[in-house]
Design a protein around this motif. Structure first.
Motif, mmCIF file in Angstrom:
data_model
loop_
_atom_site.group_PDB
_atom_site.id
_atom_site.type_symbol
_atom_site.label_atom_id
_atom_site.label_comp_id
_atom_site.label_asym_id
_atom_site.label_seq_id
_atom_site.Cartn_x
_atom_site.Cartn_y
_atom_site.Cartn_z
ATOM 1 N N LEU A 99 11.870 19.983 -1.594
ATOM 2 C CA LEU A 99 12.466 21.141 -2.283
ATOM 3 C C LEU A 99 11.755 21.353 -3.619
ATOM 4 O O LEU A 99 11.433 22.477 -4.007
ATOM 5 C CB LEU A 99 13.961 20.905 -2.496
ATOM 6 C CG LEU A 99 14.723 22.073 -3.113
ATOM 7 C CD1 LEU A 99 14.706 23.273 -2.185
ATOM 8 C CD2 LEU A 99 16.155 21.689 -3.403
ATOM 9 N N GLU A 129 29.309 29.236 -2.917
ATOM 10 C CA GLU A 129 28.012 29.870 -2.610
ATOM 11 C C GLU A 129 28.073 30.592 -1.273
ATOM 12 O O GLU A 129 27.534 31.694 -1.126
ATOM 13 C CB GLU A 129 26.938 28.761 -2.599
ATOM 14 C CG GLU A 129 25.531 29.292 -2.722
ATOM 15 C CD GLU A 129 24.462 28.195 -2.665
ATOM 16 O OE1 GLU A 129 24.726 27.017 -2.993
ATOM 17 O OE2 GLU A 129 23.329 28.547 -2.290
ATOM 18 N N ASP A 159 13.874 31.109 -13.614
ATOM 19 C CA ASP A 159 14.880 30.258 -12.954
ATOM 20 C C ASP A 159 14.522 28.785 -13.121
ATOM 21 O O ASP A 159 15.402 27.937 -13.339
ATOM 22 C CB ASP A 159 14.974 30.592 -11.462
ATOM 23 C CG ASP A 159 15.845 31.817 -11.217
ATOM 24 O OD1 ASP A 159 16.228 32.467 -12.205
ATOM 25 O OD2 ASP A 159 16.133 32.121 -10.035
ATOM 26 N N LYS A 210 17.710 31.066 7.146
ATOM 27 C CA LYS A 210 16.714 30.078 7.538
ATOM 28 C C LYS A 210 16.919 29.713 9.007
ATOM 29 O O LYS A 210 18.057 29.748 9.495
ATOM 30 C CB LYS A 210 16.874 28.845 6.646
ATOM 31 C CG LYS A 210 15.791 27.815 6.789
ATOM 32 C CD LYS A 210 16.021 26.664 5.827
ATOM 33 C CE LYS A 210 15.265 25.433 6.253
ATOM 34 N NZ LYS A 210 15.451 24.309 5.350
ATOM 35 N N VAL A 217 24.139 26.439 1.368
ATOM 36 C CA VAL A 217 23.591 27.770 1.122
ATOM 37 C C VAL A 217 24.309 28.798 2.011
ATOM 38 O O VAL A 217 24.858 28.451 3.065
ATOM 39 C CB VAL A 217 22.058 27.758 1.390
ATOM 40 C CG1 VAL A 217 21.741 27.718 2.887
ATOM 41 C CG2 VAL A 217 21.366 28.926 0.720
HETATM 42 N N1 LIG Z 1 14.773 30.802 -5.970
HETATM 43 C C1 LIG Z 1 15.701 29.954 -5.638
HETATM 44 O O1 LIG Z 1 16.740 29.828 -6.267
HETATM 45 C C2 LIG Z 1 15.475 29.096 -4.412
HETATM 46 C C3 LIG Z 1 14.278 29.110 -3.704
HETATM 47 C C4 LIG Z 1 14.145 28.279 -2.585
HETATM 48 C C5 LIG Z 1 15.199 27.455 -2.185
HETATM 49 N N2 LIG Z 1 16.337 27.458 -2.914
HETATM 50 C C6 LIG Z 1 17.488 26.625 -2.509
HETATM 51 O O2 LIG Z 1 17.053 25.374 -2.045
HETATM 52 C C7 LIG Z 1 17.927 24.901 -1.038
HETATM 53 C C8 LIG Z 1 17.160 24.387 0.154
HETATM 54 O O3 LIG Z 1 16.333 25.355 0.640
HETATM 55 P P1 LIG Z 1 15.306 25.013 1.830
HETATM 56 O O4 LIG Z 1 16.149 24.457 2.942
HETATM 57 O O5 LIG Z 1 14.650 26.322 2.172
HETATM 58 O O6 LIG Z 1 14.351 23.975 1.297
HETATM 59 C C9 LIG Z 1 18.870 26.055 -0.725
HETATM 60 O O7 LIG Z 1 20.091 25.757 -1.360
HETATM 61 C C10 LIG Z 1 18.225 27.264 -1.372
HETATM 62 O O8 LIG Z 1 19.177 28.204 -1.881
HETATM 63 C C11 LIG Z 1 16.496 28.240 -4.001
#
Ligand SMILES: NC(=O)c1ccc[n+]([C@@H]2O[C@H](COP(=O)(O)O)[C@@H](O)[C@H]2O)c1
Ligand SMILES: Nc1ncnc2c1ncn2[C@@H]1O[C@H](COP(=O)(O)OP(=O)(O)OP(=O)(O)O)[C@@H](O)[C@H]1O
Length: 293
Positions: free
Chosen positions: A181, A133, A195, A103, A97
């Motif tokens: 996740l 990304e 999404d 974060k 990311v």
């Molecule tokens: N709305 C979205 O596209 C969305 C929301 C939360 C996490 N994610 C993705 O999930 C991945 C992991 O996120 P976390 O470490 O916050 O669990 C990241 O790549 C993040 O971009 C995407």
């Protein structure tokens, strides 16, 4: 040919990863968008079995730092796919990311991409890292990250050749994610419904169960997940692995050993670049997280 051998990734074509300590050049990703090129050096360019459906697996996440759990996730996915589906896995990618995700504990993306590269190149024969990304001017939602892979694989490359190299076919793409996740998809305002339909309807998801979480019950309770349940494969962890990047960061800060939790090449990189030792993530917060209770 034995079925297990019919996939290029398993038959040895890709099993040429050097041992960790063998010094060799590591494919490097661009650090600015102008130099960006989609990495394909380990992507299978031809099907091994035309009766199967070509599949690329993409893992999105922080990877701060990448650990053996993140590497194992792909191997667990490979086993489940071989057992339960008609896919032929032709490649796997980490998409770290971007720094705009902000974060806690997120090291600079240049470092996170580099650590993923070291882990892939030194321990795996088929995994790659895509820095696209991290090079975007803003945060990119996961649905759009998957669209980027679709653009590169199916529009720009035109898919994958069949066994005779005479025609090309569309490559399917699936998101590889842990149970936590997926459960965040049930939290308000984290993911847009559109999404979720896009990710689960157009692509699909491979979910690695996380210790202590009941992914199947969650899928049953979530309307959008349930609607797209045929595009979701739940992967059981037969040997539980719960290595946590948060705890690795804490150990580093406390000058404790992290050996055997992540590849030596990544540990070496962390030390050389003095990563995580000066972090201020509150320890209480680290230990309070759901998975440590
Ligand atoms: N709305 C979205 O596209 C969305 C929301 C939360 C996490 N994610 C993705 O999930 C991945 C992991 O996120 P976390 O470490 O916050 O669990 C990241 O790549 C993040 O971009 C995407
Ligand atoms: N113990 C686990 N079991 C299954 N999947 C996991 C586990 N830990 C992480 N994952 C998955 O690995 C992917 C990348 O995770 P990410 O680096 O974003 O977070 P993390 O590993 O939980 O690290 P952090 O501790 O920094 O939050 C995500 O899909 C996440 O769900």
């Amino acid at each position: 040919m034995d079925k297990a051998d019919s996939n290029g990734i398993e038959s040895g074509v890709f099993n040429t990863a050097d041992l960790e300590e063998v010094p060799h050049g590591v494919q490097r990703q661009a650090t600015v968008l102008e130099d960006y090129q989609f990495p394909t050096h380990r992507l299978q360019d031809k099907m091994v079995d035309d009766s199967k459906v070509p599949l690329v697996i993409v893992a999105c996440g922080s990877f701060s730092p990448i650990t053996y759990l993140h590497l194992r996730m792909f191997e667990m996915a490979l086993d489940s796919i071989r057992e339960d589906t008609n896919y032929e896995v032709i490649g796997g990618y980490y998409s770290p990311v971007s720094d705009f995700y902000k974060k806690k504990g997120l090291a600079n993306s240049i470092h996170r991409v580099r650590m993923c590269e070291l882990a892939c190149e030194r321990t795996s024969g088929w995994l790659m890292v895509d820095s696209w990304e991290t090079l975007q001017p803003t945060y990119t939602r996961t649905a759009l990250v998957l669209d980027h892979f679709n653009q590169e694989l199916n529009q720009n490359r035109g898919g994958i050749f069949n066994t005779t190299s005479k025609s090309k076919r569309k490559i399917e793409i699936m998101l590889l994610a842990g149970g936590d996740l997926i459960e965040s998809m049930g939290e308000p305002d984290v993911w847009a419904d559109d999404d979720l339909h896009h990710i689960l309807g157009k692509y699909g998801c491979l979910i690695v169960e996380r210790t202590g979480s009941d992914v199947r019950s969650f899928l049953l309770s979530h309307d959008i997940m349930y609607e797209h349940r045929r595009n979701i494969l739940v992967i059981k962890q037969l040997i539980y692995n719960d290595i946590s990047s948060t705890k690795v960061r804490l150990f580093l800060r406390r000058n404790m050993s992290v050996r055997y939790l992540l590849p030596n090449s990544v540990i070496r990189y962390i030390k050389e670049n003095d990563l995580y030792v000066h972090e201020t993530e509150p320890v209480k917060q680290v230990l309070d997280r759901k998975e440590y209770r």
